[in-house]
Each structure stands twice: as C-alpha cells, then as structure tokens.
Design an enzyme around this catalytic site. Structure first.
Site, short mmCIF file in Angstrom:
data_model
loop_
_atom_site.label_atom_id
_atom_site.label_comp_id
_atom_site.label_asym_id
_atom_site.label_seq_id
_atom_site.Cartn_x
_atom_site.Cartn_y
_atom_site.Cartn_z
N ASP A 155 -3.61 5.57 6.47
CA ASP A 155 -4.12 6.81 7.05
C ASP A 155 -5.08 6.42 8.18
O ASP A 155 -4.62 6.11 9.28
CB ASP A 155 -4.79 7.56 5.89
CG ASP A 155 -5.26 8.95 6.22
OD1 ASP A 155 -4.56 9.64 6.97
OD2 ASP A 155 -6.33 9.35 5.73
N ARG A 203 0.85 11.89 -9.58
CA ARG A 203 1.36 10.54 -9.29
C ARG A 203 2.77 10.36 -9.86
O ARG A 203 3.53 9.51 -9.40
CB ARG A 203 0.47 9.48 -9.96
CG ARG A 203 -0.92 9.36 -9.36
CD ARG A 203 -1.59 8.10 -9.92
NE ARG A 203 -3.03 8.08 -9.71
CZ ARG A 203 -3.62 7.63 -8.61
NH1 ARG A 203 -2.90 7.18 -7.59
NH2 ARG A 203 -4.93 7.63 -8.51
N PHE A 213 -1.40 16.24 3.77
CA PHE A 213 -1.85 15.58 2.55
C PHE A 213 -0.67 15.52 1.58
O PHE A 213 -0.12 16.55 1.20
CB PHE A 213 -3.04 16.30 1.92
CG PHE A 213 -3.74 15.43 0.92
CD1 PHE A 213 -4.67 14.49 1.32
CD2 PHE A 213 -3.43 15.53 -0.44
CE1 PHE A 213 -5.29 13.66 0.40
CE2 PHE A 213 -4.05 14.70 -1.37
CZ PHE A 213 -4.98 13.77 -0.95
N GLU A 257 0.85 -1.19 0.00
CA GLU A 257 0.00 0.00 0.00
C GLU A 257 0.89 1.24 0.00
O GLU A 257 1.99 1.23 0.57
CB GLU A 257 -0.91 -0.06 1.24
CG GLU A 257 -1.78 1.14 1.51
CD GLU A 257 -2.82 1.45 0.44
OE1 GLU A 257 -2.47 1.47 -0.75
OE2 GLU A 257 -3.98 1.72 0.81
N ASP A 258 0.42 2.29 -0.61
CA ASP A 258 1.18 3.53 -0.65
C ASP A 258 1.22 4.21 0.72
O ASP A 258 2.27 4.61 1.20
CB ASP A 258 0.64 4.49 -1.72
CG ASP A 258 -0.87 4.73 -1.63
OD1 ASP A 258 -1.52 4.15 -0.73
OD2 ASP A 258 -1.39 5.50 -2.45
P1 IMP Z 1 -7.09 4.79 4.84
O1 IMP Z 1 -7.67 6.03 5.46
O2 IMP Z 1 -5.99 4.22 5.65
O3 IMP Z 1 -8.19 3.81 4.54
O4 IMP Z 1 -6.47 5.22 3.46
C1 IMP Z 1 -7.29 5.31 2.34
C2 IMP Z 1 -6.51 5.64 1.10
O5 IMP Z 1 -6.36 7.03 1.08
C3 IMP Z 1 -5.11 5.06 0.95
O6 IMP Z 1 -5.13 3.96 0.10
C4 IMP Z 1 -4.34 6.17 0.31
O7 IMP Z 1 -4.12 5.87 -1.06
C5 IMP Z 1 -5.22 7.37 0.41
N1 IMP Z 1 -4.54 8.45 1.14
C6 IMP Z 1 -4.34 8.55 2.47
N2 IMP Z 1 -3.66 9.66 2.78
C7 IMP Z 1 -3.39 10.26 1.58
C8 IMP Z 1 -2.66 11.46 1.22
O8 IMP Z 1 -2.10 12.19 2.05
N3 IMP Z 1 -2.62 11.74 -0.11
C9 IMP Z 1 -3.22 10.97 -1.06
N4 IMP Z 1 -3.87 9.85 -0.77
C10 IMP Z 1 -3.96 9.51 0.54
MG MG Z 2 -4.88 4.18 -2.11
#
Ligand code: IMP
Ligand code: MG
Length: 180
Positions: A105, A167, A154, A101-102
């Site tokens: 969050d 990207r 962000f 995963e990138d």
């Molecule tokens: P989660 O909140 O952990 O479920 O993350 C959801 C998705 O939001 C992840 O797969 C990320 O790709 C994306 N994400 C979270 N933080 C950022 C950010 O700072 N920039 C862009 N995408 C984000």
């Molecule tokens: Mg994502």
C-alpha cells in the site's frame, strides 16, 4: 470496537488468484533456478493463505519462515512507523530469500522489512506482493513480483482482514459501507 455496517463486493475470484499464482511461481522458479534452498518468508498475518498456495506451486527446495511487522492494527489507516514484532526463527545468511506480502500500500512495511532482512546478509533477497495499490505509495519500493494492481479500495479476504475479520474468504473483495 463496532464498525459501521458493510458488505463485501467480490473483486478477484478464487480462480483468478489460483491462475495468477501459477504464473508467479513459474517466474520465481526461473529466477531462482538452481538454488540449494529458498527461504520463503511470510509476513504475518495477512500472507498466510497466499504463502500456503504459493509454496505448493513452487518446484524448488523451500523452507518456510515467518516474520511479523506492525500494520494497520484494527484501523483502516496505515502506519508509517514499522516495527518488527516477531523475528525469523531460522538464519538467512547466504541464503536465497523471498519475502511474501499480501498487499503493498504505502510501501512502508515492505521497505522496512526488506532493509531489516538485508542486514542479515542473505545471498539474494526478492519480494512478492499479491496485491499492489500503486496510487497509495509513499516510499519508493517496488516488489520483484506483483499479482494484481488494484485501485485505492480497502480489500479483504484470502488472508487479508478488516479488524481481524474476513481473512477466511476464498476470494478478494472490497469493503463497501452501507450507510454514512
Ligand atoms: P503498507 O502501507 O504498504 O506499509 O501496508 C501496510 C499493511 O497494511 C500491509 O501489510 C497490509 O497487510 C495492510 N493493508 C494495506 N492495504 C490493505 C487493505 O486494503 N486491506 C487490509 N489490509 C491492508
Ligand atoms: Mg500486513
């Protein structure tokens, strides 16, 4: 939808990312030593750059597959309801699996994807996130490997987008709006 004007301030250089990936790959090689096949599963689309660099550092027999789960869409707010849009192409039953995963969050995406893949009965299932924003966590989920802990900003670049843009930046940068 037009966005307010913003600039991107570099947070993590391409060089630091490359060095970190070498370290992470070494740890993964140790943990999965002797595996007959590691299925490396990238979460689309944000992980595509990371997975490409990571697998090239892994001296293990690997197979690459992709899964797409719902994420931010075009907004900056995370969604608590995670859906699988695109399932794996191959089977992972009795295989070793690494979810890539990138960024983690709130944790909803990785927690959901891990549960989903667990139901396919892999032999071992681990996960890696290049970036971690621990301050934002809503679900008790910890990836097995983390590249960098970052503050609640962000970020974009190295595969990660803001409204599908940026990207292609080779580094990680943070979005800063230039007017309010
Ligand atoms: P989660 O909140 O952990 O479920 O993350 C959801 C998705 O939001 C992840 O797969 C990320 O790709 C994306 N994400 C979270 N933080 C950022 C950010 O700072 N920039 C862009 N995408 C984000
Ligand atoms: Mg994502």
């Amino acid at each position: 939808m037009p966005h307010k004007p913003y600039v991107i301030d570099q947070m993590i250089s391409a060089k630091s990312i490359a060095a970190k990936i070498e370290d992470l790959a070494t740890k993964i090689e140790v943990d999965f030593a002797g595996t007959d096949k590691l299925v490396v599963v990238g979460l689309l689309r944000g992980s595509f750059v990371f997975i490409a660099d990571l697998v090239r550092e892994l001296e293990l027999p690997v197979e690459v597959d992709f899964l797409e789960a719902s994420s931010y869409g075009d907004a900056m707010e995370s969604s608590r309801e995670v859906r699988i849009f695109k399932d794996l192409r191959g089977t992972i039953e009795n295989r070793d699996v690494l979810i890539v995963e990138d960024i983690i969050d709130t944790g909803h995406t990785l927690a959901h994807v891990a549960d989903f893949l667990k139901s396919k009965n892999p032999a071992r299932l681990k996960s890696i996130a290049l970036l971690d924003k621990p301050a934002r966590r809503e679900v008790d989920y910890k990836p097995d490997y983390i590249g960098f802990e970052i503050p609640d900003e962000f970020v974009v670049g190295y595969g990660i987008d803001f409204a599908q843009r940026n990207r292609n930046l080779p580094y990680i940068g943070k979005v800063r709006f230039t007017e309010d």
